[in-house]
Motif scaffolding. Sequence first.
Motif, PDB file in Angstrom:
ATOM      1  N   LEU A   1       0.834  -1.208   0.000  1.00  9.86           N
ATOM      2  CA  LEU A   1       0.000   0.000   0.000  1.00  9.86           C
ATOM      3  C   LEU A   1       0.867   1.256   0.000  1.00  9.86           C
ATOM      4  CD1 LEU A   1      -2.985  -0.692   2.420  1.00  9.86           C
ATOM      5  CD2 LEU A   1      -3.114   0.037   0.033  1.00  9.86           C
ATOM      6  N   ASN A   2       1.940   1.207   0.745  1.00  8.58           N
ATOM      7  CA  ASN A   2       2.832   2.382   0.802  1.00  8.58           C
ATOM      8  C   ASN A   2       3.450   2.681  -0.557  1.00  8.58           C
ATOM      9  OD1 ASN A   2       2.206   2.439   3.483  1.00  8.58           O
ATOM     10  ND2 ASN A   2       4.172   1.630   4.192  1.00  8.58           N
ATOM     11  N   ARG A   3       3.714   1.631  -1.318  1.00  8.49           N
ATOM     12  CA  ARG A   3       4.268   1.844  -2.664  1.00  8.49           C
ATOM     13  C   ARG A   3       3.260   2.563  -3.566  1.00  8.49           C
ATOM     14  NH1 ARG A   3       5.623  -3.612  -5.243  1.00  8.49           N
ATOM     15  NH2 ARG A   3       6.989  -2.487  -6.661  1.00  8.49           N
ATOM     16  N   ARG A   4       1.994   2.355  -3.307  1.00  2.00           N
ATOM     17  CA  ARG A   4       0.970   2.976  -4.135  1.00  2.00           C
ATOM     18  C   ARG A   4       0.547   4.352  -3.639  1.00  2.00           C
ATOM     19  NH1 ARG A   4      -4.265   4.417  -5.483  1.00  2.00           N
ATOM     20  NH2 ARG A   4      -4.214   5.085  -3.321  1.00  2.00           N
ATOM     21  N   LYS A   5       0.715   4.630  -2.362  1.00  3.49           N
ATOM     22  CA  LYS A   5       0.061   5.803  -1.763  1.00  3.49           C
ATOM     23  C   LYS A   5       0.656   7.111  -2.275  1.00  3.49           C
ATOM     24  CE  LYS A   5       2.664   6.513   2.498  1.00  3.49           C
ATOM     25  NZ  LYS A   5       2.656   6.401   3.973  1.00  3.49           N
ATOM     26  N   PRO A   6      -0.109   8.168  -2.210  1.00  4.12           N
ATOM     27  CA  PRO A   6       0.355   9.483  -2.652  1.00  4.12           C
ATOM     28  C   PRO A   6       1.456   9.992  -1.729  1.00  4.12           C
ATOM     29  CG  PRO A   6      -2.043   9.458  -2.305  1.00  4.12           C
ATOM     30  CD  PRO A   6      -1.495   8.198  -1.722  1.00  4.12           C
ATOM     31  N   GLY A   7       2.201  10.936  -2.211  1.00  5.07           N
ATOM     32  CA  GLY A   7       3.128  11.649  -1.341  1.00  5.07           C
ATOM     33  C   GLY A   7       4.428  10.947  -1.022  1.00  5.07           C
ATOM     34  N   GLN A   8       4.695   9.843  -1.704  1.00  2.00           N
ATOM     35  CA  GLN A   8       5.883   9.063  -1.340  1.00  2.00           C
ATOM     36  C   GLN A   8       7.177   9.560  -1.968  1.00  2.00           C
ATOM     37  OE1 GLN A   8       5.906   5.167  -3.571  1.00  2.00           O
ATOM     38  NE2 GLN A   8       3.806   5.780  -3.972  1.00  2.00           N
ATOM     39  N   SER A   9       7.085  10.408  -2.989  1.00  6.87           N
ATOM     40  CA  SER A   9       8.299  10.932  -3.605  1.00  6.87           C
ATOM     41  C   SER A   9       7.989  12.268  -4.240  1.00  6.87           C
ATOM     42  CB  SER A   9       8.835   9.968  -4.671  1.00  6.87           C
ATOM     43  OG  SER A   9       8.111  10.147  -5.883  1.00  6.87           O
TER      44      SER A   9
ATOM     45  N   ARG B   1      -0.455  14.835  -2.216  1.00  3.44           N
ATOM     46  CA  ARG B   1      -1.532  14.622  -1.246  1.00  3.44           C
ATOM     47  C   ARG B   1      -1.042  13.708  -0.125  1.00  3.44           C
ATOM     48  NH1 ARG B   1      -4.453  13.424  -5.756  1.00  3.44           N
ATOM     49  NH2 ARG B   1      -4.513  11.237  -5.187  1.00  3.44           N
ATOM     50  N   LYS B   2      -1.633  13.892   1.027  1.00  3.07           N
ATOM     51  CA  LYS B   2      -1.263  13.042   2.169  1.00  3.07           C
ATOM     52  C   LYS B   2      -2.410  12.092   2.479  1.00  3.07           C
ATOM     53  CE  LYS B   2       2.755  14.905   3.526  1.00  3.07           C
ATOM     54  NZ  LYS B   2       3.635  14.511   2.419  1.00  3.07           N
ATOM     55  N   GLU B   3      -2.183  10.830   2.298  1.00  2.00           N
ATOM     56  CA  GLU B   3      -3.164   9.828   2.706  1.00  2.00           C
ATOM     57  C   GLU B   3      -2.407   8.643   3.288  1.00  2.00           C
ATOM     58  OE1 GLU B   3      -6.759  10.236  -0.520  1.00  2.00           O
ATOM     59  OE2 GLU B   3      -4.749   9.792  -1.286  1.00  2.00           O
ATOM     60  N   PRO B   4      -2.629   8.351   4.564  1.00  4.34           N
ATOM     61  CA  PRO B   4      -1.825   7.275   5.158  1.00  4.34           C
ATOM     62  C   PRO B   4      -2.149   5.904   4.568  1.00  4.34           C
ATOM     63  CG  PRO B   4      -3.473   8.091   6.726  1.00  4.34           C
ATOM     64  CD  PRO B   4      -3.530   8.984   5.529  1.00  4.34           C
TER      65      PRO B   4
ATOM     66  N   PHE C   1      16.242  -6.427 -10.812  1.00 11.95           N
ATOM     67  CA  PHE C   1      14.953  -5.993 -10.254  1.00 11.95           C
ATOM     68  C   PHE C   1      15.084  -5.437  -8.834  1.00 11.95           C
ATOM     69  CE2 PHE C   1      12.775  -9.294 -13.160  1.00 11.95           C
ATOM     70  CZ  PHE C   1      12.657  -8.362 -14.179  1.00 11.95           C
ATOM     71  N   SER C   2      16.161  -5.775  -8.174  1.00  7.64           N
ATOM     72  CA  SER C   2      16.310  -5.269  -6.803  1.00  7.64           C
ATOM     73  C   SER C   2      16.499  -3.758  -6.795  1.00  7.64           C
ATOM     74  CB  SER C   2      17.484  -5.950  -6.104  1.00  7.64           C
ATOM     75  OG  SER C   2      18.690  -5.481  -6.660  1.00  7.64           O
ATOM     76  N   LYS C   3      16.771  -3.198  -7.974  1.00  7.16           N
ATOM     77  CA  LYS C   3      16.953  -1.735  -8.034  1.00  7.16           C
ATOM     78  C   LYS C   3      15.654  -0.997  -8.377  1.00  7.16           C
ATOM     79  CE  LYS C   3      21.857  -1.714  -9.042  1.00  7.16           C
ATOM     80  NZ  LYS C   3      22.746  -1.924 -10.178  1.00  7.16           N
ATOM     81  N   THR C   4      14.600  -1.707  -8.648  1.00  6.33           N
ATOM     82  CA  THR C   4      13.359  -1.036  -9.050  1.00  6.33           C
ATOM     83  C   THR C   4      12.898  -0.021  -8.014  1.00  6.33           C
ATOM     84  OG1 THR C   4      12.691  -2.972 -10.307  1.00  6.33           O
ATOM     85  CG2 THR C   4      10.958  -1.386  -9.771  1.00  6.33           C
ATOM     86  N   GLU C   5      12.978  -0.413  -6.759  1.00  2.66           N
ATOM     87  CA  GLU C   5      12.479   0.472  -5.699  1.00  2.66           C
ATOM     88  C   GLU C   5      13.515   1.530  -5.287  1.00  2.66           C
ATOM     89  OE1 GLU C   5       9.306   0.585  -4.270  1.00  2.66           O
ATOM     90  OE2 GLU C   5       8.924  -0.681  -6.020  1.00  2.66           O
TER      91      GLU C   5
ATOM     92  N   VAL D   1       1.348   8.762 -14.161  1.00  2.00           N
ATOM     93  CA  VAL D   1       0.719   7.766 -13.307  1.00  2.00           C
ATOM     94  C   VAL D   1       1.586   6.517 -13.140  1.00  2.00           C
ATOM     95  CG1 VAL D   1      -0.531   6.411 -15.026  1.00  2.00           C
ATOM     96  CG2 VAL D   1      -1.607   6.914 -12.833  1.00  2.00           C
ATOM     97  N   VAL D   2       2.570   6.370 -13.978  1.00  2.85           N
ATOM     98  CA  VAL D   2       3.271   5.095 -14.079  1.00  2.85           C
ATOM     99  C   VAL D   2       3.993   4.672 -12.796  1.00  2.85           C
ATOM    100  CG1 VAL D   2       5.173   3.952 -15.288  1.00  2.85           C
ATOM    101  CG2 VAL D   2       3.349   5.061 -16.580  1.00  2.85           C
ATOM    102  N   PRO D   3       4.735   5.549 -12.116  1.00  2.00           N
ATOM    103  CA  PRO D   3       5.457   5.064 -10.925  1.00  2.00           C
ATOM    104  C   PRO D   3       4.529   4.448  -9.874  1.00  2.00           C
ATOM    105  CG  PRO D   3       6.264   7.236 -11.567  1.00  2.00           C
ATOM    106  CD  PRO D   3       5.059   6.962 -12.427  1.00  2.00           C
ATOM    107  N   ARG D   4       3.395   5.088  -9.656  1.00  2.00           N
ATOM    108  CA  ARG D   4       2.472   4.551  -8.656  1.00  2.00           C
ATOM    109  C   ARG D   4       1.666   3.372  -9.198  1.00  2.00           C
ATOM    110  NH1 ARG D   4      -1.327   8.889  -6.728  1.00  2.00           N
ATOM    111  NH2 ARG D   4      -2.035   7.192  -5.392  1.00  2.00           N
ATOM    112  N   ALA D   5       1.688   3.170 -10.506  1.00  2.00           N
ATOM    113  CA  ALA D   5       0.940   2.044 -11.096  1.00  2.00           C
ATOM    114  C   ALA D   5       1.672   0.718 -10.929  1.00  2.00           C
ATOM    115  CB  ALA D   5       0.669   2.311 -12.579  1.00  2.00           C
ATOM    116  N   ILE D   6       2.954   0.776 -10.652  1.00  2.00           N
ATOM    117  CA  ILE D   6       3.739  -0.470 -10.555  1.00  2.00           C
ATOM    118  C   ILE D   6       3.117  -1.460  -9.561  1.00  2.00           C
ATOM    119  CG2 ILE D   6       6.024  -1.436  -9.990  1.00  2.00           C
ATOM    120  CD1 ILE D   6       5.968   0.248 -12.593  1.00  2.00           C
ATOM    121  N   PRO D   7       2.864  -1.051  -8.318  1.00  2.00           N
ATOM    122  CA  PRO D   7       2.269  -2.037  -7.397  1.00  2.00           C
ATOM    123  C   PRO D   7       0.856  -2.476  -7.800  1.00  2.00           C
ATOM    124  CG  PRO D   7       2.363   0.141  -6.384  1.00  2.00           C
ATOM    125  CD  PRO D   7       3.173   0.213  -7.640  1.00  2.00           C
ATOM    126  N   ILE D   8       0.167  -1.641  -8.545  1.00  2.00           N
ATOM    127  CA  ILE D   8      -1.193  -2.015  -8.985  1.00  2.00           C
ATOM    128  C   ILE D   8      -1.114  -3.097 -10.053  1.00  2.00           C
ATOM    129  CG2 ILE D   8      -3.380  -1.140  -9.914  1.00  2.00           C
ATOM    130  CD1 ILE D   8      -2.410   1.693  -8.963  1.00  2.00           C
TER     131      ILE D   8
END
Lengths: 353, 353, 353, 353
Positions: free
Chosen positions: D45-53, D59-62, D171-175, D326-333
Motif C-alpha cells: 500500500l505504501n508503494r501505491r500511496k500518494p506523497g511518497q516521492s 496529497r497526504k493519505e496514510p 529488479f532489486s533496483k526497481t524500488e 501515473v506510471v510510478p504509482r501504477a507499478i504495485p497495482i
Amino acid sequence: MAGNSFGKLFKLTTFGESHGVAIGGVIDGCPANLALDFNAIQEELNRRKPGQSSIVTQRKEPDTVEFLSGIFEGKTTGASIGFIIKNTNQKSKDYTHIKTVYRPSHADFTYTQKYGHRDYRGGGRSSARETACRVVAGAIAKQLLEHVSIQAYTSSVGDIFLEKPYQSLDFSKTESNAVRCPDPEVAQKMIAKIKAIRKEGDTIGGTVTCVLQNVPIGLGEPVFDKLHAELGKAMLSINAVKGFEYGSGFCGTRMKGSEHNDLFAPDGSTKTNLSGGIQGGISNGMDIYFRVAFKPVATIMQEQTTIDSEGNTVKMQGKGRHDPCVVPRAIPIVEAMAALVLADYYLQHKIYN
Amino acid sequence: MAGNSFGKLFKLTTFGESHGVAIGGVIDGCPANLALDFNAIQEELNRRKPGQSSIVTQRKEPDTVEFLSGIFEGKTTGASIGFIIKNTNQKSKDYTHIKTVYRPSHADFTYTQKYGHRDYRGGGRSSARETACRVVAGAIAKQLLEHVSIQAYTSSVGDIFLEKPYQSLDFSKTESNAVRCPDPEVAQKMIAKIKAIRKEGDTIGGTVTCVLQNVPIGLGEPVFDKLHAELGKAMLSINAVKGFEYGSGFCGTRMKGSEHNDLFAPDGSTKTNLSGGIQGGISNGMDIYFRVAFKPVATIMQEQTTIDSEGNTVKMQGKGRHDPCVVPRAIPIVEAMAALVLADYYLQHKIYN
Amino acid sequence: MAGNSFGKLFKLTTFGESHGVAIGGVIDGCPANLALDFNAIQEELNRRKPGQSSIVTQRKEPDTVEFLSGIFEGKTTGASIGFIIKNTNQKSKDYTHIKTVYRPSHADFTYTQKYGHRDYRGGGRSSARETACRVVAGAIAKQLLEHVSIQAYTSSVGDIFLEKPYQSLDFSKTESNAVRCPDPEVAQKMIAKIKAIRKEGDTIGGTVTCVLQNVPIGLGEPVFDKLHAELGKAMLSINAVKGFEYGSGFCGTRMKGSEHNDLFAPDGSTKTNLSGGIQGGISNGMDIYFRVAFKPVATIMQEQTTIDSEGNTVKMQGKGRHDPCVVPRAIPIVEAMAALVLADYYLQHKIYN
Amino acid sequence: MAGNSFGKLFKLTTFGESHGVAIGGVIDGCPANLALDFNAIQEELNRRKPGQSSIVTQRKEPDTVEFLSGIFEGKTTGASIGFIIKNTNQKSKDYTHIKTVYRPSHADFTYTQKYGHRDYRGGGRSSARETACRVVAGAIAKQLLEHVSIQAYTSSVGDIFLEKPYQSLDFSKTESNAVRCPDPEVAQKMIAKIKAIRKEGDTIGGTVTCVLQNVPIGLGEPVFDKLHAELGKAMLSINAVKGFEYGSGFCGTRMKGSEHNDLFAPDGSTKTNLSGGIQGGISNGMDIYFRVAFKPVATIMQEQTTIDSEGNTVKMQGKGRHDPCVVPRAIPIVEAMAALVLADYYLQHKIYN
C-alpha cells in the motif's frame, strides 16, 4: 464461489464473525437514484436484533448499520454499497472453554474438519449474527420493490400451530406481539410455550410462513433458476432451516390433479392458488406463499455430553444468553431473503422487457 | 443468467424443446482422465425414459445420448462435453389445438406473458423432457464420485406412505418394481393406487426420499452456499416439485433442542442424525437424506374449463399419453441432481485441500 | 469456470474438437422475439471458413450451422439456443505422427501437462476451428444490435501497413479482396506478401483494426468490467492474438495530457477521440476503435526440430493445408467477439434504464 | 455483474469513493491457514500511496488497511476477508466548482449519462483511489503464491524508453528510485522528464513491463479464459490503461513463423520465449512477460475549455495535487492485478490435480 455472495444482478457479499471487529457487506447492482429511507433500514435491523423482547436472547447489541459508499445525497449512485455493523461487545468474553469442544449440532466439527483453522469465538462465521447483513441488504431490496408486499409471520412454535389461512390474517398485527404471530390468541399460546421451554433450559423449533403480494408477472427463469428454486435456496441458507415448501407443498403430494389444478378466470388470474403464485418457475401474478421449517436452537442450558477435538468425552452446558426459539427473530430474515430473490429477478426481468 | 445452467465448477448447460430436433447440453468442468462407462449413462436414461412400465406414459422415445466432444479414447479430456438426444417423433403431432389455450397449472400462461413468443408444441422448453439432459450429466457426475452412494426411492404416492426408516430398506430392490419403492409390499399398493387414479383419468402426487452415503466430510460452503441449500435448489428446479426437507425437516420444528441435538461419539460420528449429515452447511460424514414433494401431474384426461390467450373460456381435455404419477420416473432425476450438486462441491473442496 | 463460456447475460458456451463429430454451442440469454436472418448468420460463417480464397487454407469445410432449439417460427423464444456445425472430413486423416510430438508454439505441450489425456487430432480443443461457434453467436448478437455498426479490417500484414485513419476508409470495400483490407492498393501488397511467404513455406503475422459505430452511450461497467477491458479479454481469447490496444493505445503513452485530452463540443461529443469512444470504462457515444495483434501461424511447411513427449529430439514438418496468415479469416471472428461483448453490456444496460 | 468484483475462486469485491468515509473490499475464496505478513501488505500500500516521492502527487493519505474478518490468530480462516481503508481528509474540500462540469477525458460525462446521479467529489467511484483495495488483495494473493516472483517496472515515460531486455535488469533496483525503473541511468532521465512536464502544468504517459517467474505449468483455461486474456482484462481494468501486449506482442505481427516459433529443448523448456510463457492460453513454465500502456493523466494544471451538464462552454483548470505521470504509482497495482489473476488460476488448477 466460497459461498459469501448471494444474487447475480442484485448481489450481496458479506463478511464478518460474531466476535470480530465488525460484520458487513457489499451490495453490487442496486440501480442508481433510489432514494433510501434509512430509518426503515434500521427498523428492519431492530426487528432482528437481540434483546428486543422477553422471549429472545437478552444480549445487548445495538446493530447500527454504517454505510460507507454507494450513496450520495441520500440516493444510491449505482456504485457498490459497502456497509458495516460494529460488534460492540466482542472483546469481553472468554471462549477458551469452547475452543476445543465440538458443540452438538453446531458447525464446530465441520468447520474444523474443512478449514483446519477456525475462529471459535461465538461460532465465528457460522454464527447467525451474519444474518444482520442480509437484513440490511433486504431492506434496500424492499425499497427497490416498492409495490411488492412481503409479509412473514410465525405460523408454528413446536406443536402450537396457527391453522388459519393467510388470507384471513391481519398482517398489521404481526409486530404487535413478541412472537410475531398475527393472531393474538395463538400468539399468546406460542409465547407461553417458549417461556415454558426456556424455563426447562431447552429450546423449541417452529415454522415461518411468508406471503409475497403484488409481485409482477414474469419473474423467474426457466429450468434451473425457477423462482421457487431460488426462494428455496435463499431460505435454506438461513441458519437452522430444515425445510421449505411453497403453494400446496407437501400436502399437495396427496392430492389428485383434478383437485390441484388451478383453473383460470377470464382475466388470467386463477380461481384457486395451489400453485402458490408460480407456474413453470415464473410468477403468474397471484400471491406467492411458502413455509420455512426451523429446527430448535442447538445451544441449550442443560448439560450435554460431547467430545473435544482429540476425541475425549467431555461435559458441557450452554452459557450466555441464547434464544429459546429462533423463529420470532427469523421473521425479518425470511423477509429479507425473499426481497433479495425478488430484487434479483426483478432486475433480470428488466433485461427482456 | 437465463437459467439454463447449473453448477459452478462442474457445470451443466442445457438446451432443447420437447418437440424440436434434439435436446442436449454441455458439461464444462469435468476433470480429465475419467474413464466413462457409457452403458451406465444410457442405463440412467433408460430409467427416466417413457414407456418403460405399465404405470408410466406409453410414449415411445429411445432417448439415446450421442456425445459430440470432450471424450477421446473413452476418457474425458478436460474439454467441454457436448451431447445431444434426438427427439425421434417430434414431427408427427398437431398442436394447433393448444396453441392459444392456457392449460391449467402448466407454464403456458407465464411463458406467454414473459416471452411473448413461445414454442407451444408439447410444452416447449417447460417440458420435463429437458430433465433427460440432467440425467446424462448426473450419470457422469456419479462416475466422478465413485465412492459415494446415491439412492433415491418412492416414499409415498398420494396417501400411501412407506413408513419405514431408510436404514431398514434394501435399496437393491428399488428397481425391482415399476414404482421404484424398495418395499415390495408397499410398492404393490402404490402401483394399485396409480392404476386406479389413471382409470379415473386423473393423476396423483407423491414424495421421493434420497439418501447419500459415503459423502466426504467437508463438502459445502458456508453462509449462502450451504450444501443443503444447493440440494434444495436442485430439487426445487425439477418440474412439479413443491417442497424439500432434509434431516428432521418439518418434523424437527416440533422437537426440543434436547431431543434434536446429535451427540457425538468419540470418533466424531454422531449417535443420532437428525441433522441429516450436514452441519453449518457442510457435510459431517454421516448419511445425508432428504425428501422431495411432487405435486400431481397437471395434464389430466378429464375435461377442464380454461381460457385462451384472448380470455375466452374454453373446454379442454388432455390428449396423448401422459404420466398418471411423476414420481417413478423422477427417481433418476433426483439422483442426477444430487450427483451434480455433490460433484460441484467435491471439485470446490479440492481447491482448499 | 473451465473456460468454455463467454458473457454473463448474453452467454455463449461452446464445445467440440476440430476432428470430432461436430462442434457447437449454446447461447443463453438472447431475448425473445428476435426475428433471425439465417442467411446473414451463414454468411458470417462463410467469411471465416477455409477455402474461400487463394491466400487461405485450401481445406474444404462447408461449416453449415444447424440450430436445434430456442427458435420457433423464425424467431427466438427466449430459451437457450443450441447449435452444431458438423465436422465433415474428420475421419479421413491419420494423426499418429503427431500423437506424441510437441509442435513448437502450439498448445500440445501445455495441454498434455495440464490434462494428461488429450485429443491430439488436429489440435483438438485448441484448434481455431472452435471460433466458428463464436461467429454463429456473434452473428446473432449483431442482429440484436441492429443499429450498431461493427467493422473490422486487416490493417497490417507483416510490415505492410494500412496507414490511413479509419475515417478515410470505405468499409464497403473490405470484402472486395481476399485479405479484407478496405484500401485496394494496400490490399494487393498484402496479398502479394502472403503469397510470397507461403511460397517459402512460412507464415506471417498482422493486425486487425475494428471500429464500432453508433454504440449507445452508457455501455460498460465501472472498475473491473470496463467496456475496453472486456473487449480486450474477448480479443485476447482468440487464437494467435498477442496484443490489444484501443483509442490512442501504445502511441498515447508518448503524449502529453494537453495533447491527449478530448475536449467537449457543446453537444457532449468530443472534438478529438483519442479516448477511443470509452471514458471511465463506459461508452461515450463516439466511435470505439481498437487494434488486435496476431502472431504468425505456428504451423509452417519448413522442417523444424522439436521434442516428443519423452523428451526425444525429433524432426517435423507441417502437413496438410494451413493458413499462411491468419488475419484475413480472423476479421469475422474479431467482429463476432466485439458483437458478443456489446450485446452483453447492452442487456446489462437495460437493467438500469 | 455491476463490475465491482474480480476473480472467480479468489474473488475481490470492492466499494468506496475517493471522498466517502472509507473504501474497502471483501476477498472471498482465500484458502484457510495462510499466515499473513501484515507488514508486507502495508508495504505494498505504501508503494501505491500518494506523497511518497517528489514526482508523484503530494496529497497526504496514510492508506492504512484495517482487516475486519476472515483472519484469526494471524492466519486466514477460509472465511471472507473484509477490510477498509479510511479516507482521512475527505471532508475538507469543496467540489461545487466541478459539480456540473465535465472534465475532459474523465468519466464525469459517462457516469452522469449512465447513472443520472453521481458522487462528483474527487471523481467518486471512478477515482484511481479504488486501486488501493486491489493492492491489499494482491498483496495477500502474492503471499498465497509464495514461490512465484512478480516484478513490474517502468519501461517508458513519454519517449524515454528502457530498451534493455528484462533478463539484463536487476529488479532489486526497481524500488531504489522514484520512477521505479531498475536501470538507474534511464531512471534519472525519466525523472527529469516528469519534472519538466510537471513544470509545464502538463502530464505524460508511459508503459509498465511486468515479469512473472516460477509460475507453475498448467495455469490458465482454454478457449475464453486463456491466462493472457484474463491478464489483459486485469490490466485494462486499471485506470488510464490503453493497451496490453504479452510475449512478442505487436512486434510479433511483423515476424515470420519460422522466426517466431519457440523451439523446445529436451527438458520441455523452450530455447526462445516469444510466446511469453503461455501457449494455448496455458502457462508453459517459461517466464511470462507483458507490457501495459498508460495514457497521460487527464487532470492538467493548464486551462482547458470544456462544457457543463447543460452544454454551456466553460473554462476550467486542474486544482489540487495530481500526478504528472501515473506510471510510478501504477507499478504495485500492475503487480497486484497480476497476482490476483495468478491466484485465481492457481486455485482453479488445484481442482484438477
